[in-house]
Design a protein around this motif. Structure first.
Motif, PDB file in Angstrom:
ATOM      1  N   ASP A  85       1.123  -1.316  -0.075  1.00 55.65           N
ATOM      2  CA  ASP A  85       0.005   0.094  -0.017  1.00 55.65           C
ATOM      3  C   ASP A  85       0.897   1.366  -0.084  1.00 55.65           C
ATOM      4  N   PRO A  86       0.956   1.924  -1.150  1.00 53.06           N
ATOM      5  CA  PRO A  86       1.855   3.205  -0.993  1.00 53.06           C
ATOM      6  C   PRO A  86       0.891   4.396  -0.588  1.00 53.06           C
ATOM      7  N   LEU A  87      -0.280   4.218  -0.067  1.00 55.00           N
ATOM      8  CA  LEU A  87      -0.964   5.441   0.493  1.00 55.00           C
ATOM      9  C   LEU A  87      -0.052   6.359   1.713  1.00 55.00           C
ATOM     10  N   GLY A  88       0.149   5.392   2.548  1.00 55.49           N
ATOM     11  CA  GLY A  88       1.055   6.086   3.540  1.00 55.49           C
ATOM     12  C   GLY A  88       2.469   6.856   3.230  1.00 55.49           C
ATOM     13  N   ALA A  89       3.096   6.386   2.144  1.00 56.07           N
ATOM     14  CA  ALA A  89       4.138   7.174   1.645  1.00 56.07           C
ATOM     15  C   ALA A  89       3.647   8.358   0.933  1.00 56.07           C
ATOM     16  N   LEU A  90       2.595   8.158  -0.045  1.00 53.70           N
ATOM     17  CA  LEU A  90       1.996   9.345  -0.570  1.00 53.70           C
ATOM     18  C   LEU A  90       1.636  10.260   0.315  1.00 53.70           C
ATOM     19  N   ALA A  91       0.953  10.139   1.313  1.00 51.08           N
ATOM     20  CA  ALA A  91       0.603  10.896   2.551  1.00 51.08           C
ATOM     21  C   ALA A  91       1.796  11.544   3.262  1.00 51.08           C
ATOM     22  N   LEU A  92       2.774  10.930   3.291  1.00 49.31           N
ATOM     23  CA  LEU A  92       4.156  11.371   3.963  1.00 49.31           C
ATOM     24  C   LEU A  92       4.650  12.605   3.079  1.00 49.31           C
ATOM     25  N   MET A  93       4.610  12.164   1.769  1.00 51.84           N
ATOM     26  CA  MET A  93       5.398  13.098   0.796  1.00 51.84           C
ATOM     27  C   MET A  93       4.486  14.254   0.657  1.00 51.84           C
ATOM     28  N   ALA A  94       3.062  14.416   0.585  1.00 50.85           N
ATOM     29  CA  ALA A  94       2.498  15.410   0.845  1.00 50.85           C
ATOM     30  C   ALA A  94       2.452  16.096   2.080  1.00 50.85           C
ATOM     31  N   ALA A  95       2.649  15.713   3.272  1.00 54.37           N
ATOM     32  CA  ALA A  95       3.072  16.241   4.332  1.00 54.37           C
ATOM     33  C   ALA A  95       4.368  17.249   4.516  1.00 54.37           C
ATOM     34  N   MET A  96       5.294  16.502   3.954  1.00 58.33           N
ATOM     35  CA  MET A  96       6.683  16.867   3.767  1.00 58.33           C
ATOM     36  C   MET A  96       6.818  18.405   2.971  1.00 58.33           C
ATOM     37  N   LEU A 144       4.442  20.301   2.841  1.00 54.80           N
ATOM     38  CA  LEU A 144       3.813  21.235   3.404  1.00 54.80           C
ATOM     39  C   LEU A 144       4.566  21.571   4.693  1.00 54.80           C
ATOM     40  N   GLY A 145       6.093  21.065   4.899  1.00 53.65           N
ATOM     41  CA  GLY A 145       6.659  21.236   5.917  1.00 53.65           C
ATOM     42  C   GLY A 145       6.721  20.594   7.272  1.00 53.65           C
ATOM     43  N   ALA A 146       6.173  19.228   7.100  1.00 54.67           N
ATOM     44  CA  ALA A 146       6.172  18.622   8.410  1.00 54.67           C
ATOM     45  C   ALA A 146       7.591  18.301   8.817  1.00 54.67           C
ATOM     46  N   ARG A 147       7.767  18.260  10.161  1.00 50.33           N
ATOM     47  CA  ARG A 147       9.072  17.978  10.842  1.00 50.33           C
ATOM     48  C   ARG A 147       9.140  16.392  11.322  1.00 50.33           C
ATOM     49  N   ARG A 148      10.165  16.416  11.833  1.00 46.40           N
ATOM     50  CA  ARG A 148      10.454  14.633  12.429  1.00 46.40           C
ATOM     51  C   ARG A 148       9.508  14.348  13.174  1.00 46.40           C
ATOM     52  N   ARG A 149       8.978  14.982  14.001  1.00 43.65           N
ATOM     53  CA  ARG A 149       8.024  14.429  15.143  1.00 43.65           C
ATOM     54  C   ARG A 149       6.746  14.003  14.400  1.00 43.65           C
ATOM     55  N   ALA A 150       6.276  15.175  13.520  1.00 41.35           N
ATOM     56  CA  ALA A 150       5.152  14.772  12.687  1.00 41.35           C
ATOM     57  C   ALA A 150       5.168  13.526  11.856  1.00 41.35           C
ATOM     58  N   ILE A 151       6.460  13.411  11.302  1.00 46.81           N
ATOM     59  CA  ILE A 151       6.514  12.166  10.293  1.00 46.81           C
ATOM     60  C   ILE A 151       6.614  10.926  11.259  1.00 46.81           C
ATOM     61  N   ALA A 152       7.332  10.805  12.251  1.00 55.07           N
ATOM     62  CA  ALA A 152       7.336   9.921  13.334  1.00 55.07           C
ATOM     63  C   ALA A 152       6.009   9.597  13.590  1.00 55.07           C
ATOM     64  N   THR A 153       4.988  10.372  14.022  1.00 53.95           N
ATOM     65  CA  THR A 153       3.663  10.371  14.457  1.00 53.95           C
ATOM     66  C   THR A 153       2.956   9.556  13.207  1.00 53.95           C
ATOM     67  N   GLY A 197      -3.044  18.739   6.248  1.00 50.29           N
ATOM     68  CA  GLY A 197      -2.014  19.473   7.300  1.00 50.29           C
ATOM     69  C   GLY A 197      -0.931  18.679   7.634  1.00 50.29           C
ATOM     70  N   HIS A 198      -0.062  19.233   8.180  1.00 45.64           N
ATOM     71  CA  HIS A 198       1.245  18.578   8.555  1.00 45.64           C
ATOM     72  C   HIS A 198       1.444  18.753  10.021  1.00 45.64           C
ATOM     73  N   SER A 199       0.618  19.100  10.537  1.00 47.60           N
ATOM     74  CA  SER A 199       0.678  19.169  12.258  1.00 47.60           C
ATOM     75  C   SER A 199       0.837  17.636  13.014  1.00 47.60           C
ATOM     76  N   VAL A 200       1.132  17.340  13.945  1.00 44.34           N
ATOM     77  CA  VAL A 200       1.621  16.193  14.655  1.00 44.34           C
ATOM     78  C   VAL A 200       0.043  15.603  14.781  1.00 44.34           C
ATOM     79  N   GLY A 201      -1.015  16.338  15.294  1.00 46.98           N
ATOM     80  CA  GLY A 201      -2.616  15.780  15.442  1.00 46.98           C
ATOM     81  C   GLY A 201      -2.864  15.266  14.219  1.00 46.98           C
ATOM     82  N   MET A 202      -2.892  16.169  13.264  1.00 52.15           N
ATOM     83  CA  MET A 202      -3.346  15.913  11.777  1.00 52.15           C
ATOM     84  C   MET A 202      -2.690  14.484  11.255  1.00 52.15           C
ATOM     85  N   LEU A 203      -1.561  14.428  11.403  1.00 48.36           N
ATOM     86  CA  LEU A 203      -0.785  13.388  10.650  1.00 48.36           C
ATOM     87  C   LEU A 203      -1.149  12.149  11.515  1.00 48.36           C
ATOM     88  N   ALA A 204      -1.693  12.213  12.837  1.00 50.32           N
ATOM     89  CA  ALA A 204      -2.005  11.201  13.763  1.00 50.32           C
ATOM     90  C   ALA A 204      -3.231  10.735  12.941  1.00 50.32           C
TER      91      ALA A 204
END
Length: 226
Positions: free
Chosen positions: A17-28, A30-39, A112-119
């Motif tokens: 499933d590439p959906l998670g990777a696509l979501a991560l690329m979209a978040a990055m 928008l400027g997602a930081r390491r903590r949000a990516i880990a979340t 969105g790229h906040s920790v809560g949104m990425l959770a």
């Protein structure tokens, strides 16, 4: 036990499933930081593991009992189940083959790229496993593993294999290689994305036809695939 894990590994690859990777690329983007990516990574994998473990420990053994009870050549219920599954896959394959890909704007997958949104997104990506037939195969195979630590290990294996794109991209990001990885994925998607999707559709069509034929044979009291 080895056969069960081999089956789970195969189902994990089938459930890629590439959906998670696509979501991560979209978040990055928008400027997602390491903590949000880990979340995003943790919530995606954890959602799959928790739901998979709970369902395989409850629904899995029940499904195995039903399969053993019904899986006899000529049993009308099992034959209809196999035939229905084949028809469903056949319809899916035909839709994939006749559908014309629609171009999407660059910001179509942005969020969105906040920790809560990425959770929240991670939980959604994890729950998307419910639309993957390979996930239900996992529930049955893992449900036959009596040792709960081994069952949990098998589910973790499936989650990691199905989300290998997300794991690889996250690892590259934490290693500081976001820019080259982003360029590589974009180039591969542009060059091979359409061809890979077409090949997967034809493969799905062949598998669906085989399942339909098997279901028809079983309704007549014979095995076609032993």
């Amino acid at each position: 036990m080895g056969e069960a894990f081999a089956g789970i590994a195969g189902l994990g690859i089938a459930g890629f499933d590439p959906l998670g990777a696509l979501a991560l690329m979209a978040a990055m983007a928008l400027g997602a930081r390491r903590r949000a990516i880990a979340t995003l990574l943790v919530t995606t994998v954890a959602t799959i593991v928790v739901t998979g473990f709970v369902l395989s420990s409850t629904v899995g053994p029940w499904a195995i009992a039903q399969i053993h009870r019904l899986h006899d050549p000529g049993h009308i219920v099992w034959g209809l189940i196999v035939l229905a599954a084949g028809v469903g896959l056949l319809a899916w394959a035909i839709v994939r083959l006749v559908r014309v890909p629609q171009p999407k704007p660059d910001d179509a997958t942005r969020s969105g790229h906040s920790v809560g949104m990425l959770a929240v997104i991670g939980i959604g990506v994890g729950l998307s496993a419910f639309i993957d037939p390979a996930f239900y195969g996992l529930l049955v195979v893992a449900g036959g593993i009596h040792s709960w630590p081994m069952r949990l290990g098998g589910i973790v294996l499936w989650a990691c294999l199905s989300q290998i794109a997300l794991l690889a991209l996250s690892g590259a990001v934490f290693a500081g290689a976001f820019a080259p990885v982003h360029r590589f994925i974009t180039r591969v998607r542009q060059q091979w994305g359409a061809r890979a999707s077409r090949f997967a559709s034809w493969a799905l069509l062949v598998i669906a036809v085989i399942i339909c034929v098997e279901g028809a044979f079983e309704l007549h009291g014979h095995w076609w695939i032993p």
